[in-house]
Design a protein around this motif. Structure first.
Motif, mmCIF file in Angstrom:
data_model
loop_
_atom_site.group_PDB
_atom_site.id
_atom_site.type_symbol
_atom_site.label_atom_id
_atom_site.label_comp_id
_atom_site.label_asym_id
_atom_site.label_seq_id
_atom_site.Cartn_x
_atom_site.Cartn_y
_atom_site.Cartn_z
ATOM 1 N N UNK A 153 0.858 -1.190 0.000
ATOM 2 C CA UNK A 153 0.000 0.000 0.000
ATOM 3 C C UNK A 153 0.892 1.237 0.000
ATOM 4 N N UNK A 154 0.966 1.878 -1.148
ATOM 5 C CA UNK A 154 1.861 3.019 -1.335
ATOM 6 C C UNK A 154 1.025 4.294 -1.492
ATOM 7 N N UNK A 155 1.544 5.388 -0.977
ATOM 8 C CA UNK A 155 0.804 6.650 -1.012
ATOM 9 C C UNK A 155 1.794 7.798 -1.176
ATOM 10 N N UNK A 156 1.275 8.980 -1.447
ATOM 11 C CA UNK A 156 2.077 10.201 -1.425
ATOM 12 C C UNK A 156 1.175 11.343 -0.969
ATOM 13 N N UNK A 157 1.638 12.560 -1.136
ATOM 14 C CA UNK A 157 0.885 13.709 -0.615
ATOM 15 C C UNK A 157 -0.463 13.888 -1.281
ATOM 16 N N UNK A 158 -0.665 13.288 -2.449
ATOM 17 C CA UNK A 158 -1.922 13.462 -3.168
ATOM 18 C C UNK A 158 -2.990 12.469 -2.741
ATOM 19 N N UNK A 159 -2.671 11.611 -1.762
ATOM 20 C CA UNK A 159 -3.559 10.500 -1.403
ATOM 21 C C UNK A 159 -3.867 10.517 0.089
ATOM 22 N N UNK A 160 -5.117 10.285 0.435
ATOM 23 C CA UNK A 160 -5.518 9.977 1.813
ATOM 24 C C UNK A 160 -5.662 8.456 1.862
ATOM 25 N N UNK A 161 -4.725 7.720 2.473
ATOM 26 C CA UNK A 161 -4.647 6.267 2.274
ATOM 27 C C UNK A 161 -5.602 5.436 3.130
ATOM 28 N N UNK A 229 -6.159 7.561 13.367
ATOM 29 C CA UNK A 229 -5.817 8.551 14.394
ATOM 30 C C UNK A 229 -4.685 9.466 13.938
ATOM 31 N N UNK A 230 -3.720 8.916 13.207
ATOM 32 C CA UNK A 230 -2.625 9.743 12.683
ATOM 33 C C UNK A 230 -3.142 10.748 11.669
ATOM 34 N N UNK A 231 -4.041 10.306 10.795
ATOM 35 C CA UNK A 231 -4.651 11.233 9.844
ATOM 36 C C UNK A 231 -5.461 12.305 10.568
ATOM 37 N N UNK A 232 -6.169 11.896 11.614
ATOM 38 C CA UNK A 232 -6.945 12.869 12.382
ATOM 39 C C UNK A 232 -6.041 13.921 13.003
ATOM 40 N N UNK A 233 -4.920 13.489 13.593
ATOM 41 C CA UNK A 233 -3.980 14.436 14.180
ATOM 42 C C UNK A 233 -3.456 15.411 13.155
ATOM 43 N N UNK A 234 -3.128 14.897 11.959
ATOM 44 C CA UNK A 234 -2.641 15.782 10.891
ATOM 45 C C UNK A 234 -3.717 16.756 10.448
ATOM 46 N N UNK A 235 -4.983 16.345 10.585
ATOM 47 C CA UNK A 235 -6.104 17.205 10.198
ATOM 48 C C UNK A 235 -6.513 18.165 11.304
ATOM 49 N N UNK A 236 -5.822 18.104 12.461
ATOM 50 C CA UNK A 236 -6.134 18.993 13.568
ATOM 51 C C UNK A 236 -7.298 18.537 14.419
ATOM 52 N N UNK A 237 -7.644 17.257 14.331
ATOM 53 C CA UNK A 237 -8.758 16.714 15.111
ATOM 54 C C UNK A 237 -8.180 15.910 16.275
ATOM 55 N N UNK A 238 -8.409 16.372 17.487
ATOM 56 C CA UNK A 238 -7.773 15.734 18.648
ATOM 57 C C UNK A 238 -8.494 14.482 19.103
ATOM 58 N N UNK A 239 -9.801 14.471 19.019
ATOM 59 C CA UNK A 239 -10.562 13.332 19.511
ATOM 60 C C UNK A 239 -11.553 12.870 18.441
ATOM 61 N N UNK A 240 -11.037 12.208 17.399
ATOM 62 C CA UNK A 240 -11.933 11.741 16.335
ATOM 63 C C UNK A 240 -12.851 10.633 16.845
ATOM 64 N N UNK A 297 -2.298 16.129 4.286
ATOM 65 C CA UNK A 297 -3.289 17.122 4.716
ATOM 66 C C UNK A 297 -2.903 18.523 4.262
ATOM 67 N N UNK A 298 -1.604 18.837 4.303
ATOM 68 C CA UNK A 298 -1.165 20.147 3.829
ATOM 69 C C UNK A 298 -1.458 20.301 2.338
ATOM 70 N N UNK A 299 -1.260 19.231 1.577
ATOM 71 C CA UNK A 299 -1.517 19.289 0.140
ATOM 72 C C UNK A 299 -3.000 19.519 -0.128
ATOM 73 N N UNK A 300 -3.857 18.780 0.558
ATOM 74 C CA UNK A 300 -5.296 18.946 0.345
ATOM 75 C C UNK A 300 -5.773 20.316 0.804
ATOM 76 N N UNK A 301 -5.262 20.780 1.927
ATOM 77 C CA UNK A 301 -5.686 22.094 2.417
ATOM 78 C C UNK A 301 -5.222 23.212 1.486
ATOM 79 N N UNK A 308 -13.027 16.474 -2.278
ATOM 80 C CA UNK A 308 -14.277 15.943 -2.800
ATOM 81 C C UNK A 308 -14.887 14.972 -1.795
ATOM 82 N N UNK A 309 -16.063 15.303 -1.310
ATOM 83 C CA UNK A 309 -16.765 14.461 -0.342
ATOM 84 C C UNK A 309 -17.772 13.589 -1.090
ATOM 85 N N UNK A 310 -17.696 12.281 -0.847
ATOM 86 C CA UNK A 310 -18.641 11.342 -1.434
ATOM 87 C C UNK A 310 -19.887 11.317 -0.535
#
Length: 338
Positions: A153-161, A229-240, A297-301, A308-310
């Motif tokens: 499973x490979x990702x980069x800044x353009x992907x929310x994995x 949880x790591x994605x949440x922290x990067x998104x500034x969400x402390x208690x997802x 998250x920085x790239x998306x922001x 894009x929200x499904x």
């Protein structure tokens, strides 16, 4: 070194091409249309359908290469002509497969290159196994200079994995619960595309790699809860708000996820990277998932048009959590298991 990339304009291929050029290689990529991602300076581009042997032969003429890398072989028909086409014109043919070829559940962990390959249902992995077997037969019977490389499973800044992609981040930031399959404790490994490229490039034109298969993975171990949880922290969400549901129940509401959850994501996947480290001495991943998540998250922001929200998927999550009747969302998928 002269390297030919068949495809190579996607996430991991473009990262590998940039790394190879930076290492001094002469890289040519062949794509059917203009690449969607920027191509590194110094990369030569050719236009041809790499799945059409005659068109590919016409585009390449009588050129020879030290290494040929096939990034876009997904079915046996895609690769069946390549032993005949590239025998005698390259010292190494690298087939990009996937670690999803290993049978689930894996009988013994950690996974090595000799772990059993078996996938009767999950079409993507089943077809990759068929490609591997066809090319291995050419190696055994005629000395075709094959190397099999298996990313995971490979990702980069353009992907929310995660399967929900940006929809998961949007729900976290809105204080809404995000569905995680199982109990969130199955183990997974994520590799940043730059780390993949750093491990992959030294394998090109490497005599010791011919005849071998190599799992090119980071070796990091994360639970699915840790990933969210790591994605949440990067998104500034402390208690997802994470809510756990079985893979089977999720598939009732999001049928498009059924196959990948049942035959891939629900199983723990740990890798022994001894072979990779033996072929590429000193390799160790440099991009932690915490850093990779911050980059994503920085790239998306910085690019609101990507957020894009499904809504159909989000409604299916709500129905699942409320116990309402299934609404049959298709569901998208972000990231690359290849």
């Amino acid at each position: 070194m002269r390297a030919l990339f068949l495809g190579g304009a996607g996430m991991i291929g473009s990262a590998a091409a940039a790394r190879a050029v930076a290492s001094g290689a002469d890289v040519t990529i062949v794509t059917r249309s203009a690449p969607a991602r920027p191509v590194a300076d110094g990369v030569r581009q050719l236009r041809a359908d790499v799945r059409d042997p005659e068109a590919l032969k016409a585009a390449l003429g009588d050129e020879e290469f030290d290494a040929v890398v096939n990034w876009v072989g997904f079915t046996p028909d895609d690769v069946s002509a390549h032993p005949g086409l590239f025998t005698g014109r390259t010292g190494q043919y690298v087939f990009i497969s996937t670690c999803s070829v290993f049978g689930r559940p894996v009988p013994n962990l950690p996974i090595t290159e000799s772990s059993p390959r078996r996938q009767p249902v999950f079409g993507y992995a089943r077809d990759k196994i068929a490609c591997e077997l066809l090319l291995e037969d050419a190696y055994r019977s005629a000395g075709f200079p094959l190397t099999i490389v298996r990313p995971f499973h490979t990702y980069d800044a353009t992907v929310i994995p995660v399967l929900a992609g940006w929809t998961a981040i949007d729900r976290m930031r809105a204080g809404r619960p995000v569905v995680v399959h199982g109990d969130g404790t199955s183990l997974w490994s994520l590799t940043h595309s730059r780390d993949f490229a750093r491990a992959f490039t030294p394998l090109l034109s490497l005599d010791h790699a011919v005849g071998e298969s190599v799992n090119v993975v980071s070796g990091d171990i994360l639970t699915w809860d840790q990933i969210h949880l790591t994605l949440a922290g990067a998104a500034g969400v402390r208690e997802p708000l994470l809510r756990h549901r079985s893979s089977e129940s999720i598939a009732e509401y999001v049928p498009g996820w059924g196959e990948v959850l049942e035959h891939d994501f629900r199983h723990s996947m740990l890798f022994d990277t001894s072979k990779l480290r033996a072929l590429v001495p000193g390799f160790a991943p440099q991009v932690s998932f915490a850093e990779g998540a911050r980059q994503s998250l920085a790239h998306y922001d910085a690019h609101p048009e990507l957020k894009s929200v499904d809504q159909e998927l989000s409604r299916a999550f709500d129905a699942l959590l409320e116990g309402s009747a299934p609404q049959q969302a298709t569901g998208g998928r972000e990231g690359s298991a290849a």
